[in-house]
Structure formats: structure tokens, C-alpha cells
Design a protein around this motif. Structure first.
Motif, PDB file in Angstrom:
ATOM      1  N   LEU A  60       4.918  -4.827  -3.063  1.00  0.00           N
ATOM      2  CA  LEU A  60       3.638  -4.288  -3.522  1.00  0.00           C
ATOM      3  C   LEU A  60       3.072  -3.317  -2.489  1.00  0.00           C
ATOM      4  O   LEU A  60       3.293  -3.470  -1.290  1.00  0.00           O
ATOM      5  N   PRO A 102      -0.717  -1.310  -1.228  1.00  0.00           N
ATOM      6  CA  PRO A 102      -2.160  -1.604  -1.282  1.00  0.00           C
ATOM      7  C   PRO A 102      -2.877  -0.672  -2.250  1.00  0.00           C
ATOM      8  O   PRO A 102      -3.648   0.208  -1.867  1.00  0.00           O
ATOM      9  N   THR A 161      -4.122  -0.208  -6.788  1.00  0.00           N
ATOM     10  CA  THR A 161      -4.506  -0.935  -8.000  1.00  0.00           C
ATOM     11  C   THR A 161      -3.314  -1.257  -8.896  1.00  0.00           C
ATOM     12  O   THR A 161      -3.420  -2.135  -9.752  1.00  0.00           O
ATOM     13  N   SER A 168      -0.824  -2.826  -8.052  1.00  0.00           N
ATOM     14  CA  SER A 168      -0.336  -4.143  -7.645  1.00  0.00           C
ATOM     15  C   SER A 168      -1.197  -5.290  -8.182  1.00  0.00           C
ATOM     16  O   SER A 168      -0.775  -6.448  -8.147  1.00  0.00           O
ATOM     17  N   ILE A 169      -2.377  -4.983  -8.679  1.00  0.00           N
ATOM     18  CA  ILE A 169      -3.312  -6.042  -9.084  1.00  0.00           C
ATOM     19  C   ILE A 169      -2.769  -6.923 -10.211  1.00  0.00           C
ATOM     20  O   ILE A 169      -2.931  -8.157 -10.158  1.00  0.00           O
ATOM     21  N   ILE A 194      -0.745  -9.647  -8.716  1.00  0.00           N
ATOM     22  CA  ILE A 194      -1.557 -10.648  -8.023  1.00  0.00           C
ATOM     23  C   ILE A 194      -2.164 -11.623  -9.031  1.00  0.00           C
ATOM     24  O   ILE A 194      -2.132 -12.846  -8.843  1.00  0.00           O
ATOM     25  N   PRO A 241       3.887  -7.613   0.499  1.00  0.00           N
ATOM     26  CA  PRO A 241       3.037  -6.423   0.673  1.00  0.00           C
ATOM     27  C   PRO A 241       3.633  -5.438   1.677  1.00  0.00           C
ATOM     28  O   PRO A 241       4.257  -5.834   2.667  1.00  0.00           O
ATOM     29  N   VAL A 274      -8.812 -10.845  -5.953  1.00  0.00           N
ATOM     30  CA  VAL A 274      -8.121  -9.586  -5.658  1.00  0.00           C
ATOM     31  C   VAL A 274      -8.330  -9.179  -4.211  1.00  0.00           C
ATOM     32  O   VAL A 274      -7.389  -8.776  -3.519  1.00  0.00           O
ATOM     33  N   LYS A 328      -6.197 -11.404  -1.827  1.00  0.00           N
ATOM     34  CA  LYS A 328      -4.738 -11.307  -1.882  1.00  0.00           C
ATOM     35  C   LYS A 328      -4.186  -9.891  -1.726  1.00  0.00           C
ATOM     36  O   LYS A 328      -2.999  -9.726  -1.457  1.00  0.00           O
ATOM     37  N   SER A 329      -5.015  -8.876  -1.877  1.00  0.00           N
ATOM     38  CA  SER A 329      -4.509  -7.499  -1.940  1.00  0.00           C
ATOM     39  C   SER A 329      -4.382  -6.813  -0.593  1.00  0.00           C
ATOM     40  O   SER A 329      -3.614  -5.864  -0.439  1.00  0.00           O
TER      41      SER A 329
END
Length: 313
Positions: free
Chosen positions: A37, A39, A41, A43-44, A47, A66, A253, A256-257
Motif C-alpha cells: 500500500l 500513503p 486514498t 489504499s483505504i 484498510i 505500507p 483510517v 492504520k494509514s
């Protein structure tokens, strides 16, 4: 005698049913997937799918790793440490050119936006001539930058590109006033805009959609059922995000993001699309850009895109 035969017949059916249940219960588990993933959106949904148990519901284990730069992500994919990743069409072309067989399986919905420092004198994209723009070299970021320049009658020689591979570093240098402008994915562009910079133009304004989810050819061959299960979970996450108030998932989010703290207030998600294959137009434009810079040879749509989802639907 007829009663005895009837009892034996029922007993046979019972045993057959029991055996059938036993076989089903002992069915082979799906192979694990490891997904890289970025950093941003895109990747959301992954998650959400992990944290709400959608992967587990579909019977597939998915490990999310990540990355802060496209270079590190691509190295992990090509070394076999990842089965797939949130990526872009440029990365697919470069991987194929380097002899590593990957395929774009689905599009993504993230935007890549040019944001300028308020003191840089860049009120509109036409003001970019002679200015510094932070990019990551030979990536979707540079592609979007060049498309912005072309739309305004400029070439890359008309600006000074500053190569900063890591997205968080690019953001911080812009926020600190050490850069005039930068092209950033969301939500980093919105974080910059909320911290004293301002939005100028982005991929959405130009109709550019090069973001994709990629998988290695070996993963698509050896773990096809896992990939299909992953996408079913992904679509559940998309439905959740599109139909749930932001306040119910934003804390998760943020946790975890790896997004910077200002993203909590700055992040505004547009509706996500259910997974589907990339459009031919997007692939053709990405190939044209790569060829124009002599970075790779010619590739057809079928060379770069898997039809996995098209077959399923």
C-alpha cells in the motif's frame, strides 16, 4: 424386507451427506496474499476490508505492507515479497520493460494534484513556467506533471523538476516553504492545502486515470482464487465507504494509514467505484508518455492488463 431396505437407503443417504460435509469442512484454505500500500486514498478500501473482517468473510488472508515511495514498493514487488500492490500503469510498463511480468487488474480512484506554496506566485497552472515542482522520477507523479505542463503549452524544460521520491518528505518540504510546488496524491495534497498552500490543478481536471491495482503473473496464476476473494472483499469495503458517514471510519483510517494528523480534517473522500478493469484510453496514454521519453518500448492493452475481473463479470 421392504422396511429393512428403506432403512438401509436412509442410512446410506445420511452417511453420504455426512461425508460431503466432512469434505467441505476440510477444503484447502486459500493461499495468503501480501499487498503493498501507498500513503494515499487508493489504499483505504484495503484498510477497511481488513479491519471490518471482509477478507476473513471471503476466506482469504491478506497481509498489508505500507510503503512511502513507489521505488521501494516496486522493488518489493519485483523481488517476490509482494503478490500485488496499489500502483499505476507507469509502474506496470517499467516492470514489463525490465523483464518482470505484472498485470494491471483493476483501476483505482485516487487523484494526483499539483499544490503550490502561497508565496511561490503560482495562482494557476499557466504560472508554472520557470518554477520548481517536486516530483518522483519516472512515476505516475511525473506523468501527471508532464500532462499538466502539456495542457498549458509547456514542456518539462520549462520548469525545474526537483526529485523527491518519498511522499511524506515532499509534503513536508512544501509545507515548510522550501518548495514552490509539488504534485501529491490525496490526501497529502489536501493536507498541504490545509496547511497554507493551495490547490492548482490535478489529474481529475485533465481526465487522467492511471492508478491501478497490480499483481504479479505468478500470483494471478497460482493464487487466482485468493485474488478473486480479495476483490469481493474490496467491493464490500467500497460499498461500506460509499454508504457510511465519514465520522464512523475516519479514526480507523487515520490509525492504520500513516496519514499525517492534519489529514483527519482535510480528507474528503469521493465515491469509490467497484473494482473493474482499466479503460483502453488510460493505458494508451500511459504507453504514449513512456515511449515519448524513450523509457520503454511499445506495449498493447493485452500486454499490460489482466482480464480477470472482466471474466468474472
Amino acid at each position: 424386507m421392504s422396511k429393512i431396505l428403506a432403512c438401509l437407503f436412509c442410512l446410506t443417504l445420511f452417511l453420504a451427506g455426512g461425508c460431503g460435509s466432512s469434505v467441505q469442512e476440510k477444503s484447502e484454505p486459500l493461499p495468503k496474499l501480501t499487498i503493498g500500500l501507498m500513503p494515499d486514498t487508493d489504499s483505504i478500501p484495503f484498510i477497511i476490508a481488513a479491519e471490518r473482517g471482509y477478507f476473513a468473510e471471503e476466506g482469504v488472508e491478506v497481509e498489508l505492507q505500507p510503503f512511502k515511495s513507489a521505488m521501494d514498493r516496486d522493488a518489493a514487488l519485483q523481488s517476490g515479497n509482494l503478490d500485488g500492490a496499489v500502483s499505476d500503469l507507469l509502474a506496470v510498463i517499467f516492470a514489463r520493460s525490465g523483464g518482470f511480468d505484472v498485470r494491471a487488474v483493476s483501476y483505482t480512484d485516487g487523484n494526483y494534484n499539483l499544490v503550490a506554496s502561497d508565496g511561490a506566485g503560482i495562482a494557476a497552472s499557466a504560472d508554472l513556467r520557470g518554477k520548481e515542482i517536486a516530483v518522483s522520477k519516472n512515476t505516475i507523479i511525473e506523468y501527471v506533471t508532464d500532462e499538466i505542463l502539456a495542457a498549458n503549452g509547456m514542456r518539462e524544460e520549462d520548469v525545474a523538476k526537483v526529485v523527491i521520491p518519498q511522499i511524506p518528505v515532499r509534503l513536508e518540504m512544501l509545507r515548510s516553504g522550501n518548495l514552490g510546488a509539488a504534485v501529491l496524491p490525496e490526501p497529502m495534497a489536501s493536507v498541504a492545502a490545509a496547511s497554507g498552500s493551495h490547490y492548482v490543478i490535478g489529474s481529475g481536471d485533465l481526465g487522467i486515470n492511471p492508478g491501478v491495482i497490480v499483481f504479479s503473473k505468478s500470483a494471478l496464476q497460482d493464487k487466482e482464487k485468493s485474488v478473486r476473494a480479495m476483490y469481493r472483499a474490496y467491493d464490500k469495503a467500497v460499498s461500506y465507504l460509499n454508504n457510511t458517514p465519514r465520522a464512523e471510519y475516519i479514526d480507523l483510517v487515520m490509525e492504520k494509514s500513516g496519514f499525517p494528523a492534519p489529514a483527519r480534517d482535510a480528507l474528503e473522500l469521493k465515491p469509490y467505484r467497484a473494482a473493474g478493469i482499466p479503460a483502453p484510453k488510460d493505458v494508451e496514454e500511459a504507453v504514449h508518455w513512456v515511449k515519448s521519453k524513450d523509457l520503454a518500448g511499445d506495449y498493447s492493452y493485452d500486454d499490460l492488463v489482466s482480464k480477470l475481473l472482466a471474466e468474472e463479470k
